[in-house]
Motif scaffolding. Structure first.
Motif, PDB file in Angstrom:
ATOM      1  N   LEU A  99       1.007   0.154   8.608  1.00 42.96           N
ATOM      2  CA  LEU A  99      -0.409   0.398   8.329  1.00 42.96           C
ATOM      3  C   LEU A  99      -0.618   1.511   7.304  1.00 42.96           C
ATOM      4  N   ARG A 100       0.320   2.424   7.207  1.00 42.86           N
ATOM      5  CA  ARG A 100       0.195   3.474   6.176  1.00 42.86           C
ATOM      6  C   ARG A 100       0.277   2.840   4.781  1.00 42.86           C
ATOM      7  N   LYS A 101       1.242   1.961   4.612  1.00 42.60           N
ATOM      8  CA  LYS A 101       1.383   1.274   3.330  1.00 42.60           C
ATOM      9  C   LYS A 101       0.179   0.386   3.071  1.00 42.60           C
ATOM     10  N   LEU A 102      -0.289  -0.291   4.122  1.00 37.71           N
ATOM     11  CA  LEU A 102      -1.457  -1.163   3.968  1.00 37.71           C
ATOM     12  C   LEU A 102      -2.681  -0.357   3.554  1.00 37.71           C
ATOM     13  N   HIS A 103      -2.897   0.798   4.181  1.00 41.43           N
ATOM     14  CA  HIS A 103      -4.041   1.637   3.835  1.00 41.43           C
ATOM     15  C   HIS A 103      -3.957   2.091   2.386  1.00 41.43           C
ATOM     16  N   GLN A 104      -2.787   2.455   1.951  1.00 37.53           N
ATOM     17  CA  GLN A 104      -2.607   2.914   0.565  1.00 37.53           C
ATOM     18  C   GLN A 104      -2.895   1.764  -0.415  1.00 37.53           C
ATOM     19  N   GLN A 105      -2.385   0.582  -0.115  1.00 37.87           N
ATOM     20  CA  GLN A 105      -2.599  -0.559  -1.006  1.00 37.87           C
ATOM     21  C   GLN A 105      -4.067  -0.952  -1.057  1.00 37.87           C
ATOM     22  N   LEU A 106      -4.723  -0.996   0.100  1.00 38.50           N
ATOM     23  CA  LEU A 106      -6.117  -1.410   0.140  1.00 38.50           C
ATOM     24  C   LEU A 106      -7.034  -0.390  -0.514  1.00 38.50           C
ATOM     25  N   THR A 107      -6.721   0.879  -0.368  1.00 40.80           N
ATOM     26  CA  THR A 107      -7.539   1.914  -1.012  1.00 40.80           C
ATOM     27  C   THR A 107      -7.521   1.740  -2.524  1.00 40.80           C
ATOM     28  N   GLY A 108      -6.343   1.459  -3.075  1.00 36.76           N
ATOM     29  CA  GLY A 108      -6.240   1.261  -4.514  1.00 36.76           C
ATOM     30  C   GLY A 108      -6.904  -0.014  -4.992  1.00 36.76           C
ATOM     31  N   ALA A 109      -6.894  -1.051  -4.147  1.00 37.34           N
ATOM     32  CA  ALA A 109      -7.431  -2.343  -4.582  1.00 37.34           C
ATOM     33  C   ALA A 109      -8.909  -2.511  -4.285  1.00 37.34           C
TER      34      ALA A 109
END
Length: 492
Positions: A258-268
């Motif tokens: 979820l940390r990686k998911l949060h980072q990816q979604l924030t950028g996108a």
């Protein structure tokens, strides 16, 4: 003198036989050379298809597209450009109107416009009975044949109500066993109980997308059903790349980190959208509604945002079924200690105007399908009525509205074609709940194409003809199906 004359005649006859033999050998060599050249002309057509499909959408459109592209696919000169005897290739597909073939066009057919038999077992697990219902929409299909096809496809040995399993095939004069898996090619269906060549391929005996008088009479005698043949409605190969427009993998909303998911979604998508997606994964959707008993509920974009501390150490307990699950959803976040629970409303509103802004980015950047390829989705812009009716969640009224609406959206493969199947939702043809059910099975894309390639000469000479399917979901593109049609004559 008589003896000499006999000897001279014999020598002359032997010499003449040698000359005739050498002449015949010379013609045969040249004919074989022409046949090999014609086969190479056909190969050039195949490579041209692969080269076009490897372009991105923008460059492919600039090159004329795949639908009807005479500059790219009609009589392209390969050999003898300066001579009178030129070698060419053409790529053809059927042109149809109202479900009837009216001629040919210089282009390709998207396999995503067909019903993929390989995904029927998945549809059946998700919606029991949907696989048989999908097959029964094919012209001339019966419950017995549909069950026999599904028995051939599924992995178990249990016979369906009207189907056939190993016991039936073992009792034939030439016994064989059912595959109990996806067939290697559509022609394998001819081994299935009840499937005939007339049902599978129709009246077109020489595969030239035309029905000649002799073929019509033969079709009537064989009892060919009205409507398109099954081979034009079903496939084993439809697929599309699960990539964002920039060619990078889409963000998998169901990944464990979820940390990686949060980072990816924030950028996108942005921080607010990313936070809601994470909360949805951690706590799932809530049925809680705004009210006086819950003063901390976020009640819309104009309302104050609730104070929620995102804890990325918590695991994801819920998975998205579709990316549309986030629309108009609510998440109840438990309070810490004596704090009251906070209900967070989705930043993705169920409003057609708002959807026009966020839906394209949401669908282009995120996915719920792991892996680089999505298989078996039906192209809602190209699929005929018989195929659309087989999609779980479709009904006659919805299909009628779709067919009526897509005619005004431009020719297939043009810039006016919508990029996402959610145009059904934004145009009001279906509501949000129905769109959620349909989206896993629908697309407007597809990266696997079918066409018939012909290699020929301007003047007399052999013709090479084949039907092929090219899979462009990977790089380089690859041929996944080949059917040599030389035995059926030139065709055109």
């Amino acid at each position: 003198m008589i003896l000499v004359m006999v000897v001279v005649v014999m020598i002359s006859l032997a010499g003449m036989s040698f000359v005739v033999l050498m002449s015949t050998e010379n013609k045969a060599v040249h004919l074989r050379g022409d046949e090999l050249e014609a086969q190479c002309l056909l190969g050039s057509g195949e490579e041209s298809i692969k080269a076009l499909l490897e372009l991105d959408d923008e460059k492919r459109g600039a090159a004329g597209g795949t639908w009807d592209n005479a500059d790219r696919f009609h009589g392209v000169v390969v050999l003898g450009k300066e001579s009178k005897r030129r070698g060419r290739f053409s790529v053809l597909s059927p042109r149809s109107e109202d479900g009837k073939i009216t001629g040919v066009r210089w282009g390709l057919d998207s396999e995503s416009a067909r019903l993929n038999l390989a995904v029927l077992p998945d549809w059946e697990r998700r919606v029991p009975g949907s696989a048989r219902a999908a097959l029964l929409n094919l012209p001339g299909m019966t419950e017995a044949i549909a069950d026999a096809i599904l028995d051939w496809l599924d992995a178990d040995g249990a016979q369906r109500q009207f189907g056939a399993e190993a016991d039936y095939y073992a009792g034939l004069q030439l016994p064989y066993a059912p595959r109990n898996a996806t067939p290697g090619c559509l022609e394998e269906l001819l081994l299935v109980k009840g499937v005939t060549r007339a049902l599978l391929f129709g009246a077109d005996a020489n595969f030239n997308y035309q029905t000649e008088p002799g073929e019509s009479r033969g079709a009537k005698d064989a009892g060919v059903a009205d409507g398109p043949p099954w081979a034009s409605l079903v496939t084993l190969y439809s697929a599309e790349r699960n990539l964002a427009p920039d060619g990078k993998p889409r963000i998998n909303l169901n990944q464990q980190d979820l940390r990686k998911l949060h980072q990816q979604l924030t950028g996108a998508l942005g921080e607010e959208q990313a936070q809601f997606m994470i909360l949805y994964r951690q706590f799932g959707p809530s049925t809680a509604q705004p009210g006086a008993a819950q003063p901390n509920v976020n009640q819309g974009p104009a309302a104050p945002k609730p104070s929620v501390r995102l804890d990325l150490s918590l695991p994801g307990k819920v998975k998205f079924e579709t990316v549309l699950d986030a629309i108009d959803a609510r998440v109840e976040v438990p309070g810490r200690g004596t704090e009251k629970p906070v209900v967070v409303a989705s930043p993705f509103a169920d409003d057609s105007t708002a959807m026009g802004d966020y839906l394209p980015k949401l669908l282009e950047q995120t996915t719920v399908v792991p892996g680089p390829v999505i298989r078996g989705r039906v192209n809602v812009d190209l699929a005929p009525r018989e195929v659309l009716l087989g999609v779980p969640g479709m009904d006659e009224a919805t299909v009628g509205r779709i067919v009526a609406s897509r005619g005004s959206r431009g020719s297939p493969g043009t810039d006016s074609t919508p990029r996402h199947a959610t145009w059904l939702l934004t145009d009001g043809l279906v509501d949000l709940d129905q769109m959620k059910k349909l989206l896993p099975c629908l697309t407007v894309g597809g990266d696997v194409y079918r066409g018939q390639v012909s290699g020929f000469y301007d003047r007399s000479g052999p013709i090479a003809r084949a039907e092929l399917v090219v899979d462009a979901t990977g790089r380089p593109s690859r041929r996944v199906y080949w059917k040599d049609l030389r035995l059926f004559g030139p065709g055109y």
